[in-house]
Design a protein around this motif. Structure first.
Motif, PDB file in Angstrom:
ATOM      1  N   LEU A  38       0.829  -1.197   0.000  1.00 52.28           N
ATOM      2  CA  LEU A  38       0.000   0.000   0.000  1.00 52.28           C
ATOM      3  C   LEU A  38       0.861   1.245   0.000  1.00 52.28           C
ATOM      4  O   LEU A  38       1.986   1.250   0.506  1.00 52.28           O
ATOM      5  CB  LEU A  38      -0.887   0.041   1.267  1.00 52.28           C
ATOM      6  CG  LEU A  38      -1.983  -1.005   1.435  1.00 52.28           C
ATOM      7  CD1 LEU A  38      -2.752  -0.705   2.715  1.00 52.28           C
ATOM      8  CD2 LEU A  38      -2.929  -1.010   0.248  1.00 52.28           C
ATOM      9  N   ARG A  39       0.308   2.309  -0.545  1.00 53.07           N
ATOM     10  CA  ARG A  39       0.885   3.646  -0.405  1.00 53.07           C
ATOM     11  C   ARG A  39      -0.167   4.535   0.240  1.00 53.07           C
ATOM     12  O   ARG A  39      -1.261   4.686  -0.275  1.00 53.07           O
ATOM     13  CB  ARG A  39       1.289   4.220  -1.765  1.00 53.07           C
ATOM     14  CG  ARG A  39       2.491   3.532  -2.378  1.00 53.07           C
ATOM     15  CD  ARG A  39       2.914   4.216  -3.667  1.00 53.07           C
ATOM     16  NE  ARG A  39       4.077   3.576  -4.265  1.00 53.07           N
ATOM     17  CZ  ARG A  39       5.341   3.875  -3.956  1.00 53.07           C
ATOM     18  NH1 ARG A  39       5.586   4.839  -3.069  1.00 53.07           N
ATOM     19  NH2 ARG A  39       6.340   3.237  -4.535  1.00 53.07           N
ATOM     20  N   LEU A  40       0.161   5.070   1.413  1.00 57.24           N
ATOM     21  CA  LEU A  40      -0.757   5.920   2.147  1.00 57.24           C
ATOM     22  C   LEU A  40      -0.328   7.373   2.027  1.00 57.24           C
ATOM     23  O   LEU A  40       0.858   7.671   1.816  1.00 57.24           O
ATOM     24  CB  LEU A  40      -0.806   5.503   3.613  1.00 57.24           C
ATOM     25  CG  LEU A  40      -1.243   4.052   3.860  1.00 57.24           C
ATOM     26  CD1 LEU A  40      -1.184   3.732   5.341  1.00 57.24           C
ATOM     27  CD2 LEU A  40      -2.648   3.804   3.319  1.00 57.24           C
ATOM     28  N   GLY A  41      -1.299   8.282   2.235  1.00 62.94           N
ATOM     29  CA  GLY A  41      -1.035   9.689   2.040  1.00 62.94           C
ATOM     30  C   GLY A  41       0.054  10.228   2.941  1.00 62.94           C
ATOM     31  O   GLY A  41       0.842  11.095   2.533  1.00 62.94           O
ATOM     32  N   PHE A  42       0.143   9.743   4.185  1.00 57.72           N
ATOM     33  CA  PHE A  42       1.117  10.271   5.119  1.00 57.72           C
ATOM     34  C   PHE A  42       2.452   9.520   5.037  1.00 57.72           C
ATOM     35  O   PHE A  42       3.377   9.830   5.766  1.00 57.72           O
ATOM     36  CB  PHE A  42       0.582  10.215   6.553  1.00 57.72           C
ATOM     37  CG  PHE A  42       0.356   8.817   7.070  1.00 57.72           C
ATOM     38  CD1 PHE A  42       1.390   8.085   7.641  1.00 57.72           C
ATOM     39  CD2 PHE A  42      -0.898   8.226   6.962  1.00 57.72           C
ATOM     40  CE1 PHE A  42       1.172   6.811   8.119  1.00 57.72           C
ATOM     41  CE2 PHE A  42      -1.112   6.947   7.440  1.00 57.72           C
ATOM     42  CZ  PHE A  42      -0.075   6.230   8.015  1.00 57.72           C
ATOM     43  N   GLN A  43       2.547   8.517   4.167  1.00 59.84           N
ATOM     44  CA  GLN A  43       3.742   7.680   4.072  1.00 59.84           C
ATOM     45  C   GLN A  43       4.244   7.709   2.634  1.00 59.84           C
ATOM     46  O   GLN A  43       3.563   7.279   1.706  1.00 59.84           O
ATOM     47  CB  GLN A  43       3.406   6.236   4.483  1.00 59.84           C
ATOM     48  CG  GLN A  43       4.572   5.284   4.378  1.00 59.84           C
ATOM     49  CD  GLN A  43       5.589   5.481   5.487  1.00 59.84           C
ATOM     50  OE1 GLN A  43       5.224   5.839   6.603  1.00 59.84           O
ATOM     51  NE2 GLN A  43       6.855   5.288   5.171  1.00 59.84           N
ATOM     52  N   SER A  44       5.444   8.234   2.434  1.00 55.28           N
ATOM     53  CA  SER A  44       5.974   8.336   1.077  1.00 55.28           C
ATOM     54  C   SER A  44       6.407   6.987   0.528  1.00 55.28           C
ATOM     55  O   SER A  44       6.341   6.741  -0.688  1.00 55.28           O
ATOM     56  CB  SER A  44       7.160   9.324   1.047  1.00 55.28           C
ATOM     57  OG  SER A  44       8.191   8.877   1.922  1.00 55.28           O
ATOM     58  N   GLU A  45       6.850   6.090   1.408  1.00 55.00           N
ATOM     59  CA  GLU A  45       7.320   4.790   0.941  1.00 55.00           C
ATOM     60  C   GLU A  45       6.191   3.773   0.961  1.00 55.00           C
ATOM     61  O   GLU A  45       5.262   3.877   1.747  1.00 55.00           O
ATOM     62  CB  GLU A  45       8.459   4.295   1.854  1.00 55.00           C
ATOM     63  CG  GLU A  45       9.668   5.206   1.874  1.00 55.00           C
ATOM     64  CD  GLU A  45      10.714   4.714   2.867  1.00 55.00           C
ATOM     65  OE1 GLU A  45      10.307   4.152   3.917  1.00 55.00           O
ATOM     66  OE2 GLU A  45      11.898   4.872   2.591  1.00 55.00           O
ATOM     67  N   PRO A  46       6.251   2.769   0.116  1.00 61.15           N
ATOM     68  CA  PRO A  46       5.232   1.729   0.122  1.00 61.15           C
ATOM     69  C   PRO A  46       5.313   0.911   1.425  1.00 61.15           C
ATOM     70  O   PRO A  46       6.374   0.797   2.036  1.00 61.15           O
ATOM     71  CB  PRO A  46       5.564   0.886  -1.103  1.00 61.15           C
ATOM     72  CG  PRO A  46       7.022   1.109  -1.338  1.00 61.15           C
ATOM     73  CD  PRO A  46       7.280   2.532  -0.932  1.00 61.15           C
ATOM     74  N   LEU A  47       4.178   0.359   1.818  1.00 60.84           N
ATOM     75  CA  LEU A  47       4.087  -0.443   3.036  1.00 60.84           C
ATOM     76  C   LEU A  47       3.628  -1.854   2.694  1.00 60.84           C
ATOM     77  O   LEU A  47       2.776  -2.042   1.821  1.00 60.84           O
ATOM     78  CB  LEU A  47       3.098   0.175   4.018  1.00 60.84           C
ATOM     79  CG  LEU A  47       3.387   1.594   4.504  1.00 60.84           C
ATOM     80  CD1 LEU A  47       2.212   2.106   5.337  1.00 60.84           C
ATOM     81  CD2 LEU A  47       4.677   1.625   5.318  1.00 60.84           C
ATOM     82  N   ALA A  48       4.187  -2.841   3.413  1.00 62.69           N
ATOM     83  CA  ALA A  48       3.718  -4.229   3.310  1.00 62.69           C
ATOM     84  C   ALA A  48       2.806  -4.491   4.497  1.00 62.69           C
ATOM     85  O   ALA A  48       3.246  -4.420   5.653  1.00 62.69           O
ATOM     86  CB  ALA A  48       4.892  -5.195   3.317  1.00 62.69           C
ATOM     87  N   VAL A  49       1.527  -4.765   4.220  1.00 61.67           N
ATOM     88  CA  VAL A  49       0.549  -4.841   5.298  1.00 61.67           C
ATOM     89  C   VAL A  49      -0.380  -6.037   5.100  1.00 61.67           C
ATOM     90  O   VAL A  49      -0.447  -6.642   4.026  1.00 61.67           O
ATOM     91  CB  VAL A  49      -0.299  -3.558   5.372  1.00 61.67           C
ATOM     92  CG1 VAL A  49       0.580  -2.332   5.569  1.00 61.67           C
ATOM     93  CG2 VAL A  49      -1.169  -3.397   4.127  1.00 61.67           C
ATOM     94  N   TYR A  50      -1.133  -6.325   6.173  1.00 57.29           N
ATOM     95  CA  TYR A  50      -2.267  -7.234   6.122  1.00 57.29           C
ATOM     96  C   TYR A  50      -3.520  -6.427   6.462  1.00 57.29           C
ATOM     97  O   TYR A  50      -3.513  -5.597   7.374  1.00 57.29           O
ATOM     98  CB  TYR A  50      -2.131  -8.361   7.159  1.00 57.29           C
ATOM     99  CG  TYR A  50      -0.897  -9.210   7.036  1.00 57.29           C
ATOM    100  CD1 TYR A  50      -0.445  -9.665   5.799  1.00 57.29           C
ATOM    101  CD2 TYR A  50      -0.179  -9.576   8.171  1.00 57.29           C
ATOM    102  CE1 TYR A  50       0.695 -10.467   5.699  1.00 57.29           C
ATOM    103  CE2 TYR A  50       0.940 -10.374   8.098  1.00 57.29           C
ATOM    104  CZ  TYR A  50       1.389 -10.809   6.852  1.00 57.29           C
ATOM    105  OH  TYR A  50       2.509 -11.593   6.763  1.00 57.29           O
TER     106      TYR A  50
END
Length: 817
Positions: A748-760
């Protein structure tokens, strides 16, 4: 429990000068009371006649005063009420009132003292006093001439009962039912006691009337003094104290000191199950691996299950035992006992794997569903102790009766197993009990316990069918919201623990009945449901226990509607019952039109959790399951308002301390919540295979996340993020876990996070294989553990915020091999 004469000596000592017989009536047992209903206004007479007619052709008036055609000679206002206990007294010659402003207005207008009688419909000694005194014409004449008589059902109005029972205990040093009090017209106690034999009761009424006529100012002054003492006794200590784990340890240590190591239970006879105490011990055993607490609780559960306090044939438990070894019960069966004991036996079974405990839970639930369930799905309140005028007769057996019902082989087995003798153990008959442990009895017979119980189940079924032909004890068919809430919780938990969908169906059906029939408006619940009618505004315990029931159904089903309903109950109870001045929660809403010496709070736990403890439990549960911060604030404020008293005698508050554990340390068991309810974790061992020394099982942990929430994957893309991990706790019980299989993460890419995230997010499953280590077993044929602990570490985030990392300790039952 013996009911001794109390209160009379107090009344005598109030006499300053001998009042003689002024105003007193002579007692003549043959004298008949006038039918006061003929003096009622015509409109009231019409209402009474209509209420009697509405009872239908099968109605049997509970009175010895009958006309030749079977109609009751007397009828009073109690025929209009929605309490089986009050209706029982509707045909006494006494001019009874229900609790309310009308009675006290008449007392003030006519300057008469009030006689207050409090009891409940399955109370043996209440029946005795009714037959001896309230059915007696001369005593009725005394009451009708010189007093305003009020009858209260303590199960419908425990708030009134608590106030006046406090006065009884202050004046006499003990309490019980029936409770008999003489009050001023302002509702303040002058003299109080419990059961009185008829001659003593008649004398008490005559002397009370004489003193009221001769020395009214002194009587009022004494009553005001008693009222101040009652208010002080019921006041909640305002000074806060620090409550932590040590206070729980102190309470547990005190309970273990009180525990009867020879026969189980706490203290000497009469012995009540004391369910809140046992619940705290089992909670401590699970949270702290306290073996002493576990041993004491399970020993008591086994002792009760094998005693006469359990109905060995029909299931369910009687209210208490009059002896130390649980043999001779007081034969009432109360719904609240069944609900609490089911949960305790389930907890004991989960901790020990003892099949006898699970069996008791099943049999208790079967009794409730068979014998205490209304056609609409609600649960009746109780069954009586007596039938045919004799206490316990319905439940007793002789050897000849057993031989007439059973085959010779089965009769011999039942007589030996249940300790049946020719002389009997109760008034020439036998209370069935288990003098030997089932395992020992089975071994002596050369069969397995499972084989023994299969045979006994068949025997009990035949005995039950035969017993059904006997005259039954009276059944109190009012449906109380609080007690039904407790039963719904027990059924929902049993459905999960025992994998019995029918228990969940029964719980949901009862919950829907209460919600549709007992909820006159949003945020309001009534207490009593009887014959299709709802009555009596709910008390604190009704809101609290019904809210807990909705939580149990939410946990069992995951359906949001149950959580929404639980929140409505919690919001309403704080709005209606909070004491914003002194803190804490009142038992009932304020009533300006009826006098009461004080507005009571129910704090100390008794045979069931106090209303305060029940409310704290609900608030703590919602703190874990919702993101609404007010539940934690309310829980903290409620705890602070009681903490001073708890710190003084912690063992008197076991249910409150169990709720404290929940507040501080979270839930226990295989189902838990994180991120203020945004994450639901459910761990189960779904399969188990055993072959020789090889013993393997499959573990699955299912996570359900609310929309808009996620947890970091097992291996986050950023080093500073906390990954989701599952590990086995050090106390592995002889099992080891292979490396878990984690699902493929989403990027995912979230508005407050510039880097992609690996999530469940959404629904997530983590799986692992478990293997038993035979080298850690004392006996390779035995299970090393009946539940296994796992630690799930996670960090939950929404689109706007990341919460602190959390670790859930999931205690997962291990299926039998």
């Amino acid at each position: 429990m013996n009911r001794r004469r109390v209160g009379l000596s107090l009344l005598l000592c109030l006499t300053i000068a001998q009042a003689g017989g002024a105003g007193a009536e002579g007692h003549d047992g043959a004298q008949a009371a006038a039918d006061v209903s003929t003096t009622y206004p015509p409109e009231l007479q019409r209402r009474l006649s209509a209420a009697l007619g509405a009872k239908g052709p099968h109605y049997r008036p509970r009175t010895e005063h009958l006309l030749p055609d079977g109609r009751p000679r007397y009828i009073n206002r109690l025929i209009l009420e929605d309490s089986p206990y009050l209706i029982q007294h509707a045909h006494n010659p006494v001019d009874w009132y229900a609790w309310g402003p009308e009675a006290f207005e008449r007392a003030r207008r006519e300057n008469k003292p009030v006689f207050l009688s409090i009891g409940y419909s399955t109370c043996h000694w209440c029946h005795v006093m009714e037959r001896e005194s309230f059915e007696d014409g001369a005593i009725a004449e005394l009451l009708n001439t010189h007093f305003v008589a009020i009858k209260v059902d303590r199960e419908v109005r425990p708030d009134i009962d608590q106030v006046y029972m406090t006065a009884v205990q202050l004046l006499t040093g003990s309490g019980g039912w029936p409770m008999s009090s003489i009050l001023t017209p302002q509702g303040e106690t002058i003299v109080a006691g419990t059961y009185f034999p008829p001659d003593d009761f008649s004398s008490l009424l005559q002397r009370a009337n004489a003193l009221w006529q001769a020395q009214p100012d002194q009587m009022r002054a004494r009553a005001a003094e008693i009222a101040r003492a009652v208010a002080a006794a019921l006041a909640v200590e305002a000074q806060a104290a620090e409550l932590g784990d040590r206070i729980v340890d102190r309470a547990v240590a005190s309970l273990l000191e009180q525990h009867d190591e020879l026969q189980g239970g706490f203290g000497d006879a009469p012995k009540f199950p004391q369910q809140p105490r046992l619940a705290l011990l089992l909670d401590q055993a699970l949270r702290r691996d306290d073996q002493a607490a576990l041993t004491a609780a399970v020993f008591t559960l086994q002792s009760m299950a094998r005693g006469g306090i359990q109905d060995q044939v029909g299931g369910g438990f009687h209210r208490y035992a009059i002896d130390n070894d649980w043999l001779v019960p007081h034969f009432e069966k109360m719904l609240y006992d069944q609900a609490q004991l089911v949960r305790l036996y389930l907890a004991g079974w989960r901790l020990t794997g003892d099949p006898e405990l699970a069996r008791v839970a099943r049999h208790t639930l079967d009794f409730v569903l068979r014998d205490l369930t209304s056609p609409a799905g609600g649960f009746y309140s109780a069954t009586d102790a007596e039938s045919e005028g004799e206490e316990g007769l319905f439940f007793l057996w002789t050897p000849d009766e057993l031989r007439s019902v059973l085959s010779p082989e089965d009769a011999e087995l039942a007589i030996a197993l249940y300790g049946v003798t020719e002389s009997g153990n109760f008034e020439g008959r036998n209370i069935l009990h288990l003098p030997s442990a089932p395992e020992s009895f089975a071994a002596a017979r050369g069969v397995s316990p499972a084989e023994l119980w299969l045979r006994i189940d068949a025997i009990n079924e035949r005995l039950y069918r035969h017993r059904e032909g006997r005259p039954h004890p009276h059944r109190d068919e009012k449906i109380l919201t609080a007690w039904n809430g407790m039963m719904i919780t027990a059924l929902a938990e049993a459905a999960d623990a025992l994998n019995e969908p029918r228990y969940l169906s029964a719980a949901e059906r009862a919950a829907e009945l209460l919600w549709s029939e007992q909820r006159p408006a949003p945020g309001r619940i009534n207490r009593v449901y009887l014959d299709g009618r709802t009555a009596q505004p709910g008390l604190l315990e009704d809101y609290a226990f019904l809210g807990q029931a909705m939580i149990a159904l939410y946990d069992a089903t995951g359906e949001q509607r149950w959580l929404t309903r639980a929140r409505e109950m919690a919001d309403a109870l704080w709005e209606r019952f909070a004491d914003h001045g002194e803190g804490g929660l009142f038992m009932g809403e304020a009533a300006e039109d009826t006098p009461l010496m004080t507005r009571p709070k129910d704090v100390t736990d008794g045979v069931m959790p106090s209303a305060t403890s029940a409310a704290l439990q609900l608030l703590a549960q919602l703190t874990r399951r919702t993101d609404a911060l007010e539940y934690e604030r309310h829980a903290s404020a409620l705890l602070a308002s009681t903490s001073g008293r708890v710190a003084q005698v912690p063992s008197a508050f076991p249910a409150l301390l169990t709720a404290l554990n929940l507040m501080r340390h979270g839930d226990t068991g295989h189902l838990q919540y994180a991120a203020r309810g945004a994450v639901r974790a459910d761990a189960r061992i779904s399969a188990r295979n055993s072959s020789g020394e090889n013993d393997v099982a499959n573990l699955v942990v299912d996570l359900t996340l609310r929309p808009g929430w996620h947890v970091n994957a097992h291996r986050p893309l950023q080093d500073e993020l906390i990954g989701t991990t599952l590990r086995m706790s050090e106390e592995s019980g002889g099992w080891r876990m292979a490396a878990p299989a984690y699902p493929t993460p989403e990027i995912l890419r979230l508005g407050f996070q510039s880097e992609p995230l690996a999530v469940y997010q959404g629904h997530v499953r983590i799986a692992a294989t478990l293997a038993a280590n035979p080298q850690q077993r004392a006996d390779p044929g035995e299970d090393p553990s009946v539940w296994l602990p796992f630690e799930l570490r996670l960090q939950a985030c929404s689109d706007a915020i990341c919460l602190a990392p959390e670790t859930l300790v999931l205690q997962v039952p291990l299926p039998s091999r």
